[in-house]
Design a protein around this motif. Structure first.
Motif, PDB file in Angstrom:
ATOM      1  N   LYS A   1       0.857  -1.178   0.000  1.00 17.99           N
ATOM      2  CA  LYS A   1       0.000   0.000   0.000  1.00 17.99           C
ATOM      3  C   LYS A   1       0.900   1.236   0.000  1.00 17.99           C
ATOM      4  CE  LYS A   1      -3.290  -2.450   2.857  1.00 17.99           C
ATOM      5  NZ  LYS A   1      -3.914  -2.502   4.179  1.00 17.99           N
ATOM      6  N   PHE A   2       0.832   2.018  -1.059  1.00 15.14           N
ATOM      7  CA  PHE A   2       1.643   3.225  -1.176  1.00 15.14           C
ATOM      8  C   PHE A   2       0.965   4.370  -0.449  1.00 15.14           C
ATOM      9  CE2 PHE A   2       2.667   0.683  -4.857  1.00 15.14           C
ATOM     10  CZ  PHE A   2       4.052   0.691  -4.826  1.00 15.14           C
ATOM     11  N   GLY A   3       1.588   4.837   0.629  1.00 13.69           N
ATOM     12  CA  GLY A   3       1.047   5.971   1.369  1.00 13.69           C
ATOM     13  C   GLY A   3      -0.327   5.690   1.924  1.00 13.69           C
ATOM     14  N   GLY A   4      -1.008   6.733   2.254  1.00 12.48           N
ATOM     15  CA  GLY A   4      -2.350   6.597   2.807  1.00 12.48           C
ATOM     16  C   GLY A   4      -3.333   7.392   1.989  1.00 12.48           C
ATOM     17  N   TYR A   5      -4.549   6.984   2.015  1.00 17.65           N
ATOM     18  CA  TYR A   5      -5.606   7.695   1.313  1.00 17.65           C
ATOM     19  C   TYR A   5      -6.150   8.779   2.229  1.00 17.65           C
ATOM     20  CZ  TYR A   5     -10.144   8.721  -0.710  1.00 17.65           C
ATOM     21  OH  TYR A   5     -11.239   9.358  -1.230  1.00 17.65           O
ATOM     22  N   LYS A   6      -6.184   9.980   1.696  1.00 18.18           N
ATOM     23  CA  LYS A   6      -6.748  11.095   2.460  1.00 18.18           C
ATOM     24  C   LYS A   6      -7.905  11.659   1.655  1.00 18.18           C
ATOM     25  CE  LYS A   6      -2.659  12.160   4.993  1.00 18.18           C
ATOM     26  NZ  LYS A   6      -1.310  12.084   4.589  1.00 18.18           N
ATOM     27  N   GLU A   7      -9.076  11.651   2.268  1.00 17.92           N
ATOM     28  CA  GLU A   7     -10.270  12.123   1.581  1.00 17.92           C
ATOM     29  C   GLU A   7     -10.217  13.633   1.435  1.00 17.92           C
ATOM     30  OE1 GLU A   7     -15.111  11.825   1.912  1.00 17.92           O
ATOM     31  OE2 GLU A   7     -13.861  10.638   3.250  1.00 17.92           O
ATOM     32  N   LYS A   8     -10.521  14.092   0.228  1.00 14.94           N
ATOM     33  CA  LYS A   8     -10.544  15.529  -0.018  1.00 14.94           C
ATOM     34  C   LYS A   8     -11.829  16.108   0.539  1.00 14.94           C
ATOM     35  CE  LYS A   8      -7.956  15.020  -4.281  1.00 14.94           C
ATOM     36  NZ  LYS A   8      -7.981  15.183  -5.740  1.00 14.94           N
ATOM     37  N   SER A   9     -11.733  17.331   1.018  1.00 18.54           N
ATOM     38  CA  SER A   9     -12.947  17.988   1.523  1.00 18.54           C
ATOM     39  C   SER A   9     -13.699  18.594   0.339  1.00 18.54           C
ATOM     40  CB  SER A   9     -12.589  19.056   2.549  1.00 18.54           C
ATOM     41  OG  SER A   9     -11.797  20.061   1.946  1.00 18.54           O
ATOM     42  N   HIS A  10     -14.999  18.434   0.348  1.00 21.10           N
ATOM     43  CA  HIS A  10     -15.851  18.926  -0.728  1.00 21.10           C
ATOM     44  C   HIS A  10     -16.837  19.930  -0.147  1.00 21.10           C
ATOM     45  CE1 HIS A  10     -14.409  15.846  -3.496  1.00 21.10           C
ATOM     46  NE2 HIS A  10     -14.544  14.964  -2.505  1.00 21.10           N
ATOM     47  N   GLU A  11     -17.218  20.875  -0.994  1.00 22.69           N
ATOM     48  CA  GLU A  11     -18.227  21.848  -0.563  1.00 22.69           C
ATOM     49  C   GLU A  11     -19.587  21.168  -0.520  1.00 22.69           C
ATOM     50  OE1 GLU A  11     -18.229  25.365  -2.944  1.00 22.69           O
ATOM     51  OE2 GLU A  11     -16.042  25.481  -2.941  1.00 22.69           O
ATOM     52  N   ALA A  12     -20.437  21.660   0.321  1.00 24.97           N
ATOM     53  CA  ALA A  12     -21.781  21.111   0.425  1.00 24.97           C
ATOM     54  C   ALA A  12     -22.542  21.377  -0.875  1.00 24.97           C
ATOM     55  CB  ALA A  12     -22.520  21.730   1.602  1.00 24.97           C
ATOM     56  N   VAL A  13     -23.406  20.470  -1.256  1.00 24.93           N
ATOM     57  CA  VAL A  13     -24.199  20.600  -2.470  1.00 24.93           C
ATOM     58  C   VAL A  13     -25.286  21.636  -2.228  1.00 24.93           C
ATOM     59  CG1 VAL A  13     -25.715  19.394  -4.076  1.00 24.93           C
ATOM     60  CG2 VAL A  13     -23.726  18.235  -3.117  1.00 24.93           C
ATOM     61  N   ASP A  14     -25.430  22.570  -3.183  1.00 27.47           N
ATOM     62  CA  ASP A  14     -26.461  23.612  -3.075  1.00 27.47           C
ATOM     63  C   ASP A  14     -27.813  23.000  -3.437  1.00 27.47           C
ATOM     64  OD1 ASP A  14     -27.886  25.957  -2.936  1.00 27.47           O
ATOM     65  OD2 ASP A  14     -27.197  26.700  -4.882  1.00 27.47           O
ATOM     66  N   LYS A  15     -28.675  22.869  -2.446  1.00 27.27           N
ATOM     67  CA  LYS A  15     -29.993  22.254  -2.657  1.00 27.27           C
ATOM     68  C   LYS A  15     -31.109  23.279  -2.726  1.00 27.27           C
ATOM     69  CE  LYS A  15     -28.617  18.186  -0.039  1.00 27.27           C
ATOM     70  NZ  LYS A  15     -28.880  17.370   1.146  1.00 27.27           N
ATOM     71  N   SER A  16     -30.767  24.548  -2.775  1.00 26.20           N
ATOM     72  CA  SER A  16     -31.803  25.596  -2.745  1.00 26.20           C
ATOM     73  C   SER A  16     -32.718  25.537  -3.956  1.00 26.20           C
ATOM     74  CB  SER A  16     -31.154  26.969  -2.648  1.00 26.20           C
ATOM     75  OG  SER A  16     -30.332  27.219  -3.792  1.00 26.20           O
ATOM     76  N   ARG A  17     -32.246  25.098  -5.086  1.00 29.73           N
ATOM     77  CA  ARG A  17     -33.088  25.060  -6.287  1.00 29.73           C
ATOM     78  C   ARG A  17     -34.121  23.937  -6.249  1.00 29.73           C
ATOM     79  NH1 ARG A  17     -29.067  22.413 -10.730  1.00 29.73           N
ATOM     80  NH2 ARG A  17     -28.334  20.745  -9.373  1.00 29.73           N
ATOM     81  N   PHE A  18     -33.987  23.002  -5.295  1.00 31.75           N
ATOM     82  CA  PHE A  18     -34.920  21.895  -5.184  1.00 31.75           C
ATOM     83  C   PHE A  18     -36.113  22.196  -4.282  1.00 31.75           C
ATOM     84  CE2 PHE A  18     -30.825  19.592  -5.952  1.00 31.75           C
ATOM     85  CZ  PHE A  18     -31.093  19.285  -7.267  1.00 31.75           C
ATOM     86  N   LYS A  19     -36.142  23.374  -3.675  1.00 32.77           N
ATOM     87  CA  LYS A  19     -37.256  23.698  -2.784  1.00 32.77           C
ATOM     88  C   LYS A  19     -38.523  23.866  -3.589  1.00 32.77           C
ATOM     89  CE  LYS A  19     -34.464  25.802   0.746  1.00 32.77           C
ATOM     90  NZ  LYS A  19     -34.180  26.986   1.538  1.00 32.77           N
ATOM     91  N   GLN A  20     -39.648  23.497  -3.008  1.00 37.96           N
ATOM     92  CA  GLN A  20     -40.924  23.577  -3.718  1.00 37.96           C
ATOM     93  C   GLN A  20     -41.725  24.740  -3.243  1.00 37.96           C
ATOM     94  OE1 GLN A  20     -42.822  19.805  -3.282  1.00 37.96           O
ATOM     95  NE2 GLN A  20     -41.317  18.762  -4.536  1.00 37.96           N
TER      96      GLN A  20
END
Length: 142
Positions: free
Chosen positions: A123-142
């Motif tokens: 296993k080469f190195g370690g896996y580090k999860e990248k930080s992601h921005e939150a998904v904009d859900k405002s367009r899904f509001k009814q």
């Protein structure tokens, strides 16, 4: 020590009163891992199952079983793994079905093989999860 056991029985029936149950099967499975040493990290695994004979439609299927053994050694700060294994230790996993139905007499013969192997994983190195921005859900509001 880790021990896992599973057992089940399956029975399927047909709605017609003229036919009998056409599929019955039982299986006992055992998975076992034993830590032989924590420094160095060495484990031994023994896995096996036994399956009962069964009738599947017009097939008479004999019982079968399987035993697998492996030894694993982790080293270099758990980056490297060396594994030695043997699958189907007793060569009993193959089945030879038999059909005897309305004058039809058919016997099949399938092979099963014992396999030995050695695997090396690094296993080469370690896996580090990248930080992601939150998904904009405002367009899904009814």
């Amino acid at each position: 020590m880790f021990l896992y056991t599973a057992c089940y029985m399956i029975k399927y029936s047909c709605d017609s009163p003229l036919t009998e149950d056409f599929y019955k099967n039982g299986k006992l499975q055992l998975n076992n891992t034993v830590v032989l040493s924590s420094k160095p990290d060495i484990t031994l695994s023994a896995d096996g199952y036994i399956r009962s004979k069964t009738i599947q439609a017009t097939y008479d299927l004999p019982g079968s079983s399987d035993v697998d053994m492996s030894a694993r050694w982790q080293f270099l700060k758990k980056h490297a793994i060396l594994k030695v294994y043997c699958n189907d230790l007793f060569e009993t996993s193959g089945i030879n079905p038999h059909i005897d139905f309305k004058g039809q007499d058919l016997k099949m013969s399938f092979s099963c093989y014992r396999t030995f192997g050695i695997s090396f994983t690094y296993k080469f190195g370690g896996y580090k999860e990248k930080s992601h921005e939150a998904v904009d859900k405002s367009r899904f509001k009814q």
